[in-house]
Motif scaffolding. Structure first.
Motif, PDB file in Angstrom:
ATOM      1  N   PRO A  79       0.821  -1.219   0.000  1.00 51.86           N
ATOM      2  CA  PRO A  79       0.000   0.000   0.000  1.00 51.86           C
ATOM      3  C   PRO A  79       0.850   1.262   0.000  1.00 51.86           C
ATOM      4  CG  PRO A  79      -0.849  -1.604   1.573  1.00 51.86           C
ATOM      5  CD  PRO A  79       0.468  -2.140   1.089  1.00 51.86           C
ATOM      6  N   GLU A  80       0.413   2.263  -0.710  1.00 50.83           N
ATOM      7  CA  GLU A  80       1.184   3.488  -0.890  1.00 50.83           C
ATOM      8  C   GLU A  80       1.466   4.188   0.435  1.00 50.83           C
ATOM      9  OE1 GLU A  80       3.521   5.825  -3.055  1.00 50.83           O
ATOM     10  OE2 GLU A  80       2.369   4.126  -3.849  1.00 50.83           O
ATOM     11  N   GLU A  81       0.540   4.071   1.402  1.00 47.21           N
ATOM     12  CA  GLU A  81       0.710   4.786   2.669  1.00 47.21           C
ATOM     13  C   GLU A  81       1.841   4.218   3.535  1.00 47.21           C
ATOM     14  OE1 GLU A  81      -2.989   2.063   3.170  1.00 47.21           O
ATOM     15  OE2 GLU A  81      -2.071   3.353   1.633  1.00 47.21           O
ATOM     16  N   ILE A  82       2.309   3.019   3.236  1.00 49.21           N
ATOM     17  CA  ILE A  82       3.435   2.473   3.994  1.00 49.21           C
ATOM     18  C   ILE A  82       4.612   2.128   3.079  1.00 49.21           C
ATOM     19  CG2 ILE A  82       2.060   1.626   5.923  1.00 49.21           C
ATOM     20  CD1 ILE A  82       2.127  -1.148   4.647  1.00 49.21           C
ATOM     21  N   ARG A  83       4.537   2.571   1.840  1.00 52.55           N
ATOM     22  CA  ARG A  83       5.595   2.272   0.882  1.00 52.55           C
ATOM     23  C   ARG A  83       6.925   2.882   1.322  1.00 52.55           C
ATOM     24  NH1 ARG A  83       6.488  -1.295  -3.402  1.00 52.55           N
ATOM     25  NH2 ARG A  83       8.655  -0.828  -3.846  1.00 52.55           N
ATOM     26  N   ASP A  84       6.890   4.096   1.885  1.00 52.34           N
ATOM     27  CA  ASP A  84       8.125   4.752   2.311  1.00 52.34           C
ATOM     28  C   ASP A  84       8.816   3.989   3.436  1.00 52.34           C
ATOM     29  OD1 ASP A  84       5.898   5.527   3.972  1.00 52.34           O
ATOM     30  OD2 ASP A  84       7.218   7.021   4.895  1.00 52.34           O
ATOM     31  N   TRP A 102       4.072  -6.722   8.871  1.00 52.57           N
ATOM     32  CA  TRP A 102       3.228  -5.560   9.150  1.00 52.57           C
ATOM     33  C   TRP A 102       1.886  -5.985   9.750  1.00 52.57           C
ATOM     34  CZ3 TRP A 102       4.177  -0.540   9.372  1.00 52.57           C
ATOM     35  CH2 TRP A 102       3.088   0.341   9.424  1.00 52.57           C
ATOM     36  N   LEU A 129       4.578   6.102  13.388  1.00 53.86           N
ATOM     37  CA  LEU A 129       3.927   6.341  12.095  1.00 53.86           C
ATOM     38  C   LEU A 129       3.645   7.827  11.877  1.00 53.86           C
ATOM     39  CD1 LEU A 129       1.348   3.388  11.931  1.00 53.86           C
ATOM     40  CD2 LEU A 129       3.641   3.508  10.961  1.00 53.86           C
ATOM     41  N   ALA A 130       3.232   8.514  12.927  1.00 52.52           N
ATOM     42  CA  ALA A 130       2.935   9.950  12.825  1.00 52.52           C
ATOM     43  C   ALA A 130       3.121  10.596  14.184  1.00 52.52           C
ATOM     44  CB  ALA A 130       1.511  10.171  12.315  1.00 52.52           C
ATOM     45  N   ARG A 147       8.483   9.685  12.217  1.00 64.03           N
ATOM     46  CA  ARG A 147       7.993   8.580  11.384  1.00 64.03           C
ATOM     47  C   ARG A 147       9.155   7.707  10.882  1.00 64.03           C
ATOM     48  NH1 ARG A 147       3.656   6.846   8.283  1.00 64.03           N
ATOM     49  NH2 ARG A 147       4.141   5.927   6.259  1.00 64.03           N
TER      50      ARG A 147
END
Length: 220
Positions: A79-84, A102, A129-130, A147
């Motif tokens: 998923p893009e939101e955890i790709r980094d 994950w 995460l944030a 993060r």
């Protein structure tokens, strides 16, 4: 040498080779090739229908498992939101391994809370995460964790109590993994365990380098 004898010996030779193969996909592939050779011999040359039947069963079962392994190993979309996080921390893991890891965790949110207390043993491995968590010694902040930074990884790796407090003054979102469950992987999946240790060690190095640089500047 007759063709039938060659086929028979190929089957037995491949079975013998399979005994030395540890990787399960290649093991099943080699055994399947061996059983195909033996099926060919029993059905077309020896006319032994009973032996041909059972070798055919072995071929079908192994073929099914080969397809299953290939599907399980097919890369999955992250998923893009955890790709980094994957690219920055877990790049030594395959996409399947990363998503498996994950999904073992639980996402949580806290505010104005001490996540870690100095001297306490930790039951969880945390990843920010944030928001920002502050590492404190005797009430004095010494580092910020944003993060992609692990919390309590030293305690997780060493089994020793935490040496500092970790304080979330505002809202902090993080993912938490049970240490006991992760450590079971040491026996269940040692390859994955080594990769996870590598990711944690890389995170430690990132934290230590800036601190060492600051200490050297103070000494000067």
């Amino acid at each position: 040498m007759e063709q039938s004898v060659i086929i028979l010996n190929i089957g037995y030779a491949l079975t013998f080779i399979a005994l030395a193969i540890r990787e399960v996909l290649w093991l099943r592939t080699t055994l399947t090739a061996a059983q195909i050779s033996l099926f060919t011999y029993h059905y077309f040359y020896a006319e032994n229908n009973s032996a041909a039947f059972w070798t055919a069963v072995f071929v079908i079962v192994n073929t099914f498992n080969i397809v299953k392994i290939l599907l399980e190993r097919r890369p999955k979309l992250i998923p893009e939101e955890i790709r980094d996080l994957y690219d920055g921390i877990f790049k030594s893991l395959t996409s399947n391994e990363f998503l498996y890891f994950w999904n073992m965790g639980t996402i949580k949110s806290v505010s104005d809370t001490y996540l870690i207390k100095s001297g306490e043993h930790q039951n969880n491995l945390l990843l920010v995460l944030a928001g920002t968590a502050f590492v404190e010694v005797n009430g004095n902040p010494i580092a910020n964790l944003d993060r992609g930074a692990f919390i309590a990884e030293i305690s997780f790796l060493s089994g020793e109590p935490a040496s500092a407090d970790v304080h979330a003054t505002e809202e902090l979102i993080f993912v938490s993994w049970k240490s006991e469950r992760l450590k079971n992987l040491k026996h269940d999946n040692p390859t994955f365990w080594m990769k996870l240790q590598h990711a944690l060690s890389e995170d430690l190095i990132k934290k230590v380098k800036p601190q060492a640089k600051r200490d050297s500047q103070i000494e000067k």
